[in-house]
Design a protein around this motif. Sequence first.
Motif, mmCIF file in Angstrom:
data_model
loop_
_atom_site.group_PDB
_atom_site.id
_atom_site.type_symbol
_atom_site.label_atom_id
_atom_site.label_comp_id
_atom_site.label_asym_id
_atom_site.label_seq_id
_atom_site.Cartn_x
_atom_site.Cartn_y
_atom_site.Cartn_z
ATOM 1 N N PHE A 131 -6.342 95.899 70.917
ATOM 2 C CA PHE A 131 -6.308 94.463 71.235
ATOM 3 C C PHE A 131 -5.648 94.230 72.589
ATOM 4 N N TYR A 132 -4.580 94.980 72.872
ATOM 5 C CA TYR A 132 -3.898 94.833 74.166
ATOM 6 C C TYR A 132 -4.852 95.161 75.316
ATOM 7 N N PHE A 133 -5.581 96.280 75.177
ATOM 8 C CA PHE A 133 -6.525 96.678 76.222
ATOM 9 C C PHE A 133 -7.584 95.586 76.416
ATOM 10 N N TRP A 134 -8.045 95.012 75.314
ATOM 11 C CA TRP A 134 -9.068 93.963 75.394
ATOM 12 C C TRP A 134 -8.511 92.704 76.071
ATOM 13 N N ALA A 135 -7.309 92.298 75.680
ATOM 14 C CA ALA A 135 -6.713 91.069 76.221
ATOM 15 C C ALA A 135 -6.314 91.224 77.687
ATOM 16 N N ALA A 136 -5.993 92.445 78.094
ATOM 17 C CA ALA A 136 -5.518 92.677 79.466
ATOM 18 C C ALA A 136 -6.659 93.061 80.409
ATOM 19 N N ARG A 137 -7.920 92.872 79.962
ATOM 20 C CA ARG A 137 -9.054 93.306 80.782
ATOM 21 C C ARG A 137 -9.410 92.281 81.860
ATOM 22 N N CYS A 138 -8.987 91.004 81.683
ATOM 23 C CA CYS A 138 -9.420 89.915 82.573
ATOM 24 C C CYS A 138 -8.853 90.106 83.978
ATOM 25 N N TYR B 84 -0.050 91.779 89.322
ATOM 26 C CA TYR B 84 0.872 92.541 88.472
ATOM 27 C C TYR B 84 0.130 93.572 87.609
ATOM 28 N N ALA B 85 -1.101 93.951 88.049
ATOM 29 C CA ALA B 85 -1.911 94.889 87.258
ATOM 30 C C ALA B 85 -1.180 96.211 86.951
ATOM 31 N N PRO B 86 -0.462 96.799 87.933
ATOM 32 C CA PRO B 86 0.237 98.052 87.609
ATOM 33 C C PRO B 86 1.235 97.902 86.441
ATOM 34 N N ARG B 87 1.855 96.729 86.352
ATOM 35 C CA ARG B 87 2.798 96.517 85.240
ATOM 36 C C ARG B 87 2.045 96.460 83.907
ATOM 37 N N LEU B 88 0.832 95.898 83.906
ATOM 38 C CA LEU B 88 0.009 95.902 82.694
ATOM 39 C C LEU B 88 -0.327 97.339 82.296
ATOM 40 N N TRP C 171 1.463 100.011 83.059
ATOM 41 C CA TRP C 171 2.684 100.674 82.579
ATOM 42 C C TRP C 171 2.930 100.335 81.105
ATOM 43 N N LEU C 172 2.746 99.061 80.745
ATOM 44 C CA LEU C 172 2.958 98.682 79.348
ATOM 45 C C LEU C 172 1.916 99.356 78.455
ATOM 46 N N GLY C 173 0.654 99.411 78.919
ATOM 47 C CA GLY C 173 -0.388 100.098 78.147
ATOM 48 C C GLY C 173 -0.029 101.563 77.917
ATOM 49 N N THR C 174 0.474 102.205 78.972
ATOM 50 C CA THR C 174 0.905 103.606 78.854
ATOM 51 C C THR C 174 2.031 103.735 77.829
ATOM 52 N N SER C 175 2.982 102.810 77.879
ATOM 53 C CA SER C 175 4.116 102.837 76.948
ATOM 54 C C SER C 175 3.639 102.714 75.500
ATOM 55 N N LEU C 176 2.661 101.829 75.265
ATOM 56 C CA LEU C 176 2.180 101.610 73.900
ATOM 57 C C LEU C 176 1.493 102.863 73.353
ATOM 58 N N ILE C 177 0.754 103.551 74.218
ATOM 59 C CA ILE C 177 0.107 104.806 73.792
ATOM 60 C C ILE C 177 1.185 105.844 73.446
ATOM 61 N N GLY D 201 1.324 101.079 93.038
ATOM 62 C CA GLY D 201 -0.009 100.560 92.744
ATOM 63 C C GLY D 201 -0.772 101.397 91.744
ATOM 64 N N TRP D 202 -0.076 102.026 90.823
ATOM 65 C CA TRP D 202 -0.735 102.906 89.843
ATOM 66 C C TRP D 202 -1.459 102.079 88.784
ATOM 67 N N THR D 203 -2.742 102.365 88.588
ATOM 68 C CA THR D 203 -3.516 101.701 87.526
ATOM 69 C C THR D 203 -4.364 102.775 86.830
ATOM 70 N N PRO D 204 -3.755 103.654 86.071
ATOM 71 C CA PRO D 204 -4.464 104.837 85.562
ATOM 72 C C PRO D 204 -5.349 104.588 84.338
ATOM 73 N N LEU D 205 -5.175 103.476 83.642
ATOM 74 C CA LEU D 205 -5.861 103.311 82.357
ATOM 75 C C LEU D 205 -7.226 102.629 82.506
ATOM 76 N N PRO D 206 -8.188 102.983 81.667
ATOM 77 C CA PRO D 206 -9.485 102.307 81.712
ATOM 78 C C PRO D 206 -9.384 100.908 81.099
ATOM 79 N N PHE D 207 -10.362 100.077 81.370
ATOM 80 C CA PHE D 207 -10.527 98.722 80.796
ATOM 81 C C PHE D 207 -9.513 97.705 81.323
ATOM 82 N N ILE D 208 -8.241 98.071 81.454
ATOM 83 C CA ILE D 208 -7.225 97.094 81.866
ATOM 84 C C ILE D 208 -7.455 96.678 83.320
ATOM 85 N N ALA D 209 -7.213 95.377 83.600
ATOM 86 C CA ALA D 209 -7.457 94.807 84.929
ATOM 87 C C ALA D 209 -6.751 95.616 86.019
#
Lengths: 53, 435
Positions: free
Chosen positions: B409-416, B300-304, B306-312, B287-295
């Motif tokens: 853009f990814y962070f913005w789109a994944a905020r919902c 499946y929020a933790p997977r979002l 993980w992808l955000g972390t990968s992109l950084i 259940g890790w959700t370490p990034l700001p802004f992302i839902a």
Amino acid sequence: MHTAGSSTEPVAHQPWYKYGVAILFAEMAIAIAVSGYALWLTFHGAGGAPRMH
Amino acid sequence: MTTHKVEQLVIATLGFFWCFLMWFSTAAFSPGIAAHYHLSIKSLGLLASSAIWMAPIGRIAAGWASDRFGAPRTFALLLAGCGLMSIASAFTVDYRLLFAERIFVAIAGVSFVVGIQHVAQWFDPHEIGTAEGLYAGTGNAGAGMGALVLPRLFGTHYQSAFLWMGVVALFIAALYLVRGRAAKTTGQRDLVRGRSGMRDTAFVWSRYIAIALMLAYAMSFGLEISLNAWLPGYFTRGFHDAIQSLGFTGVVGLQIAAGTFAAVESFTASLFRPFSGFMSDLFQRKGWTPLPFIARNLPYAPRLHWLGTSLILITLATSALAIAGLSGSLHLSVAVLIIIGITISCGTGGTFALVPLLFPDRPGTAAGFIGGLSTAAGIVYPLVFAGGSNIHIGYLHVAMFLFVPFVIFYFWAARCERHPEEHGLLTRVFAADEA
């Protein structure tokens, strides 16, 4: 398309599956070996490079 | 004729492996071709980028053709066409004709979506991750195998390599046609043929989260294929003296060394792909959700995250490659390439761990859009790499001017927090259609 982990229910896999997972691990080992080989080349040069032609 | 799904997986993987080998064989011999035709650095960048020109549109068309005519026929046609053109290119002495023929051979790169569709038609949901991992990972390794093995086998005689690869492609095409079966059942085959209309396509293409995933795949797989095409030439030009001081002399020696270093990125990016699936599962399980802004509340929020972390990580690693190159250290550059390969695998695996969850009703259309259009990035990056004042600085330009906006853009789109797939362009039109 990786979807494993979406469900927590245990699933009975067919016999081929364990071989498939084994191949995946073997491929990761190959990637590590190739990386190690390339790094070794940068330190040892042409003396460490087998030529097949 | 009886068959087994493992046989279909093996055929698809063999075909994909060989297609990727042919796709990037031009890059493997780029130092030899550049020396033979006295190409400038700009021409080398163009040659590197040309490998990917056919992929964006070709993959979308190939995905549709797989649904319409079945993967075996589509794959056999791809292999046979590219094989024949590869044979023709072996006998060409004019560079412009060779350039055109190799662009045609590069159509082999669209095979990815054909095999993805083929494998998906044979394996059940609980085993599809491993099956697609075997297919995508092993097949992608064809690119690295080309960079590593082809220069050793053929030296500067790229004509012989193009000839043999073409002949083998014709044999695999015949095998695919004889033994390949489009789907497990006739009913399933007919169902797929009747799907994927224009409205479904327009809906997926206009979703912000689909565009964000497409850009994520452009950052990961797009970077992977651009580096496959670019790196042999980069090492030859950027580290010419360092490689020569290692004892690799002449065009053949430089080609072998540059190909070996380039193969590091391809092998790690391809073969570590299952590791990314494991990390995505780990984020989900913990259940890790370490990034700001992302839902944080989506199933499946933790997977979002993980992808955000990968992109950084991809952005940081690409910047680090520029710094390593500017430092003049060959060792550091190869070490950074290993890290880039692993971060790329995190991005590719992380993206396709999300696609079926975000678009469960339209996975094929979404995969075609995300996996197809994103390859256009592979055309752009080599041109940016080659366009800088210094051969090393292009990586920094790509990271700063392309990757950073993509990540934002990814962070913005994944905020919902609710149904991110419902947010997009023309939403009212689609809502009216539903009503």
